[in-house]
Design an enzyme around this catalytic site. Structure first.
Site, mmCIF file in Angstrom:
data_model
loop_
_atom_site.group_PDB
_atom_site.id
_atom_site.type_symbol
_atom_site.label_atom_id
_atom_site.label_comp_id
_atom_site.label_asym_id
_atom_site.label_seq_id
_atom_site.Cartn_x
_atom_site.Cartn_y
_atom_site.Cartn_z
ATOM 1 N N CYS A 1 2.101 2.302 10.059
ATOM 2 C CA CYS A 1 2.349 3.669 9.605
ATOM 3 C C CYS A 1 3.103 4.467 10.662
ATOM 4 O O CYS A 1 2.641 4.613 11.785
ATOM 5 C CB CYS A 1 1.040 4.367 9.256
ATOM 6 S SG CYS A 1 1.372 5.942 8.479
ATOM 7 N N GLY B 1 7.245 -2.208 -2.680
ATOM 8 C CA GLY B 1 6.711 -0.846 -2.689
ATOM 9 C C GLY B 1 7.469 0.047 -3.648
ATOM 10 O O GLY B 1 7.216 0.068 -4.864
ATOM 11 N N ARG B 2 8.463 0.751 -3.132
ATOM 12 C CA ARG B 2 9.118 1.827 -3.898
ATOM 13 C C ARG B 2 9.738 1.355 -5.206
ATOM 14 O O ARG B 2 9.780 2.122 -6.168
ATOM 15 C CB ARG B 2 10.169 2.503 -3.008
ATOM 16 C CG ARG B 2 9.525 3.314 -1.887
ATOM 17 C CD ARG B 2 10.522 3.657 -0.813
ATOM 18 N NE ARG B 2 11.008 2.455 -0.132
ATOM 19 C CZ ARG B 2 11.962 2.452 0.783
ATOM 20 N NH1 ARG B 2 12.522 3.584 1.132
ATOM 21 N NH2 ARG B 2 12.337 1.314 1.351
ATOM 22 N N GLN C 1 -6.948 -1.151 2.556
ATOM 23 C CA GLN C 1 -6.316 -0.953 3.864
ATOM 24 C C GLN C 1 -6.979 0.184 4.629
ATOM 25 O O GLN C 1 -7.169 1.268 4.088
ATOM 26 C CB GLN C 1 -4.826 -0.621 3.705
ATOM 27 C CG GLN C 1 -4.141 -0.531 5.064
ATOM 28 C CD GLN C 1 -2.714 -0.047 4.998
ATOM 29 O OE1 GLN C 1 -2.450 1.107 4.657
ATOM 30 N NE2 GLN C 1 -1.774 -0.914 5.337
ATOM 31 N N ASN D 1 8.286 -7.736 3.436
ATOM 32 C CA ASN D 1 8.355 -6.420 2.788
ATOM 33 C C ASN D 1 9.568 -5.615 3.267
ATOM 34 O O ASN D 1 10.008 -5.763 4.394
ATOM 35 C CB ASN D 1 7.052 -5.659 3.108
ATOM 36 C CG ASN D 1 7.077 -4.200 2.688
ATOM 37 O OD1 ASN D 1 6.948 -3.303 3.527
ATOM 38 N ND2 ASN D 1 7.251 -3.943 1.410
ATOM 39 N N GLY D 2 10.035 -4.780 2.376
ATOM 40 C CA GLY D 2 11.101 -3.847 2.720
ATOM 41 C C GLY D 2 12.348 -4.088 1.910
ATOM 42 O O GLY D 2 13.000 -5.120 2.044
ATOM 43 N N ASP D 3 12.661 -3.146 1.012
ATOM 44 C CA ASP D 3 13.904 -3.148 0.232
ATOM 45 C C ASP D 3 13.982 -4.251 -0.817
ATOM 46 O O ASP D 3 15.088 -4.637 -1.207
ATOM 47 C CB ASP D 3 15.136 -3.226 1.147
ATOM 48 C CG ASP D 3 15.220 -2.034 2.101
ATOM 49 O OD1 ASP D 3 14.529 -1.034 1.844
ATOM 50 O OD2 ASP D 3 15.963 -2.126 3.083
ATOM 51 N N LYS E 1 -0.884 -5.305 8.310
ATOM 52 C CA LYS E 1 0.449 -4.908 7.854
ATOM 53 C C LYS E 1 1.144 -4.205 9.007
ATOM 54 O O LYS E 1 0.628 -3.237 9.565
ATOM 55 C CB LYS E 1 0.355 -3.991 6.642
ATOM 56 C CG LYS E 1 1.733 -3.505 6.204
ATOM 57 C CD LYS E 1 1.743 -3.096 4.750
ATOM 58 C CE LYS E 1 3.104 -2.590 4.334
ATOM 59 N NZ LYS E 1 3.391 -1.250 4.853
ATOM 60 N N PRO F 1 0.846 -1.201 0.000
ATOM 61 C CA PRO F 1 0.000 0.000 0.000
ATOM 62 C C PRO F 1 0.877 1.245 0.000
ATOM 63 O O PRO F 1 1.862 1.315 0.727
ATOM 64 C CB PRO F 1 -0.767 -0.108 1.334
ATOM 65 C CG PRO F 1 0.073 -0.996 2.200
ATOM 66 C CD PRO F 1 0.768 -1.945 1.261
HETATM 67 C C1 LIG Z 1 4.922 6.971 -0.776
HETATM 68 C C2 LIG Z 1 4.665 5.869 0.212
HETATM 69 C C3 LIG Z 1 3.416 5.740 0.782
HETATM 70 C C4 LIG Z 1 3.153 4.708 1.700
HETATM 71 N N1 LIG Z 1 1.889 4.558 2.196
HETATM 72 C C5 LIG Z 1 1.602 3.492 2.981
HETATM 73 C C6 LIG Z 1 0.259 3.230 3.375
HETATM 74 O O1 LIG Z 1 -0.688 3.936 3.001
HETATM 75 N N2 LIG Z 1 0.047 2.155 4.176
HETATM 76 C C7 LIG Z 1 1.073 1.326 4.599
HETATM 77 O O2 LIG Z 1 0.817 0.354 5.325
HETATM 78 N N3 LIG Z 1 2.333 1.546 4.214
HETATM 79 C C8 LIG Z 1 2.617 2.585 3.408
HETATM 80 N N4 LIG Z 1 3.895 2.764 2.958
HETATM 81 C C9 LIG Z 1 4.939 1.777 3.301
HETATM 82 C C10 LIG Z 1 5.048 0.718 2.198
HETATM 83 O O3 LIG Z 1 3.845 -0.020 2.115
HETATM 84 C C11 LIG Z 1 6.209 -0.256 2.466
HETATM 85 O O4 LIG Z 1 5.992 -0.914 3.684
HETATM 86 C C12 LIG Z 1 7.558 0.452 2.530
HETATM 87 O O5 LIG Z 1 7.706 1.387 1.480
HETATM 88 C C13 LIG Z 1 8.718 -0.560 2.470
HETATM 89 O O6 LIG Z 1 8.691 -1.311 1.290
HETATM 90 P P1 LIG Z 1 9.663 -0.965 0.023
HETATM 91 O O7 LIG Z 1 11.083 -0.964 0.553
HETATM 92 O O8 LIG Z 1 9.416 -2.077 -0.949
HETATM 93 O O9 LIG Z 1 9.271 0.386 -0.469
HETATM 94 C C14 LIG Z 1 4.188 3.802 2.068
HETATM 95 C C15 LIG Z 1 5.453 3.943 1.496
HETATM 96 C C16 LIG Z 1 5.706 4.948 0.572
HETATM 97 C C17 LIG Z 1 7.078 5.058 -0.039
#
Ligand SMILES: Cc1cc2nc3c(=O)[nH]c(=O)nc-3n(C[C@H](O)[C@H](O)[C@H](O)COP(=O)(O)O)c2cc1C
Length: 334
Positions: free
Chosen positions: A103, A227-228, A72, A203-205, A142, A18
């Site tokens: 969050c 995510g990113r 979510q 999740n993460g990186d 989450k 998300p």
């Molecule tokens: C722009 C942005 C918005 C996000 N919004 C949410 C959100 O609405 N709900 C949530 O649980 N996590 C949110 N996250 C966290 C991501 O879901 C994820 O856990 C986090 O970016 C780590 O994963 P990644 O390294 O693959 O980016 C957000 C992250 C980013 C970068």
């Protein structure tokens, strides 16, 4: 490989995390088409649902073509979260309802919501049990690994959520205190994956197809939640899925192909939100698409000032043409 969250079949092991301001219905549909098995919607406030805030209700829109989809919710207290979950279950076609317990942002944490609950596994149990008992759809949670390094209750919290009736858990391997600094701790995710009996999304990186495969095969997650790394790179979803299934790395798309994906994303966003909202919202996405492509700096700046979809299309098309001409002129070293 297909897997399940409760009674919902997820066609493959790549899940898009998300992301507020990003994973709206138009993005989700495109991400599904480009290889995601599941995309979680941006977080939706329980208070926004309670007061029937127009913007919040608009965020609940689901395109019939994007299933399975997870919505979510985040909130301040158990009762309002339960009411929000009921509302989503009764008024939308969401297949899964996800509770945000990760969050880190102040405006969410100060409500005693988001990652604040991670300080107390009993509270995690209590909230998840209340929500999962109130609705028939599968509930997922989450979370982050903990509040800070002194309060790392990753396994306890995940087990508490499972006990409370969660159908799956997603965990970002950082604490709340870390925000996005440091690294996602995949050792902790491994511990959690080992203990849970319900499906687990790590999740993460996760940045590459190799990372996604490692998350599943070595960390032990049922799915890789990304995510990113997908921002401006939706094609990576398919590359990750393909690599997990076959061990084969797909070639990077050409600049023209990347720009075509960007244009499709803009078109869908404008369909969903209209030009006056969709075009400004897309500017940040365009920057992701153009990142790392040589000679794109001026185009990036130009898109930032465009107000119409056609103007963005023209700017991107002109960029691709001059990029391809430059490539054709440059000597090839073989
Ligand atoms: C722009 C942005 C918005 C996000 N919004 C949410 C959100 O609405 N709900 C949530 O649980 N996590 C949110 N996250 C966290 C991501 O879901 C994820 O856990 C986090 O970016 C780590 O994963 P990644 O390294 O693959 O980016 C957000 C992250 C980013 C970068």
């Amino acid at each position: 490989m297909e897997w399940k969250i409760g009674n919902v079949t997820i066609p493959n092991q790549i899940v898009v995390a998300p992301m507020a301001g990003i994973t709206n219905a138009s993005f989700r549909l495109t991400a599904r088409e480009f290889g995601a098995g599941l995309v979680v919607c941006e977080m939706i406030s329980d208070k926004g649902i309670k007061y029937h805030n127009e913007k919040t209700l608009g965020m609940l829109f689901i395109d019939p073509k994007e299933h399975p989809v997870s919505i979510q919710i985040f909130g301040g207290d158990k009762e309002s979260l339960v009411n929000a979950a009921r509302f989503v279950a009764e008024n939308t076609s969401a297949d899964i309802i996800d509770i945000n317990m990760g969050c880190p942002v102040k405006k969410v944490v100060k409500l005693d919501a988001g990652s604040h609950w991670l300080l107390d596994p009993d509270k995690v149990y209590d909230v998840v049990h209340a929500v999962s008992s109130a609705i028939d759809k599968p509930v997922t949670v989450k979370m982050r690994t903990g509040w800070d390094d002194d309060h790392l209750y990753a396994v306890e919290n995940a087990l508490a959520a499972q006990e409370g009736g969660a159908a799956a858990i997603a965990m970002h391997g950082r604490t709340r205190a870390q925000f996005y600094s440091g690294h996602s701790n995949w050792d902790i995710l491994h511990d959690v994956a080992e203990k849970l009996t319900i499906p687990f999304m790590g999740n993460g990186d996760i940045k590459t197809p190799e990372d996604a495969k490692f998350m599943i095969e070595e960390v032990g997650a049922d799915a890789a939640m990304v995510g990113r790394a997908v921002l401006g790179n939706l094609w990576k979803l398919n590359a990750m899925e393909h690599y997990i299934e076959t061990g084969e790395l797909l070639p990077e798309p050409t600049v023209r192909e990347k720009v075509n994906i960007a244009k499709l994303q803009l078109e869908r966003l404008v369909d969903l939100k209209g030009e006056h909202v969709g075009v400004p919202e897309f500017r940040q996405q365009a920057a992701y698409y153009l990142k790392g492509i040589p000679h794109a700096v001026r185009t990036r700046a130009k898109v930032m000032n465009e107000d119409s979809m056609q103007a963005v299309f023209d700017t991107l098309d002109q960029f691709v043409e001059s990029y391809e001409q430059r490539e054709a002129r440059s000597p090839k070293i073989s």
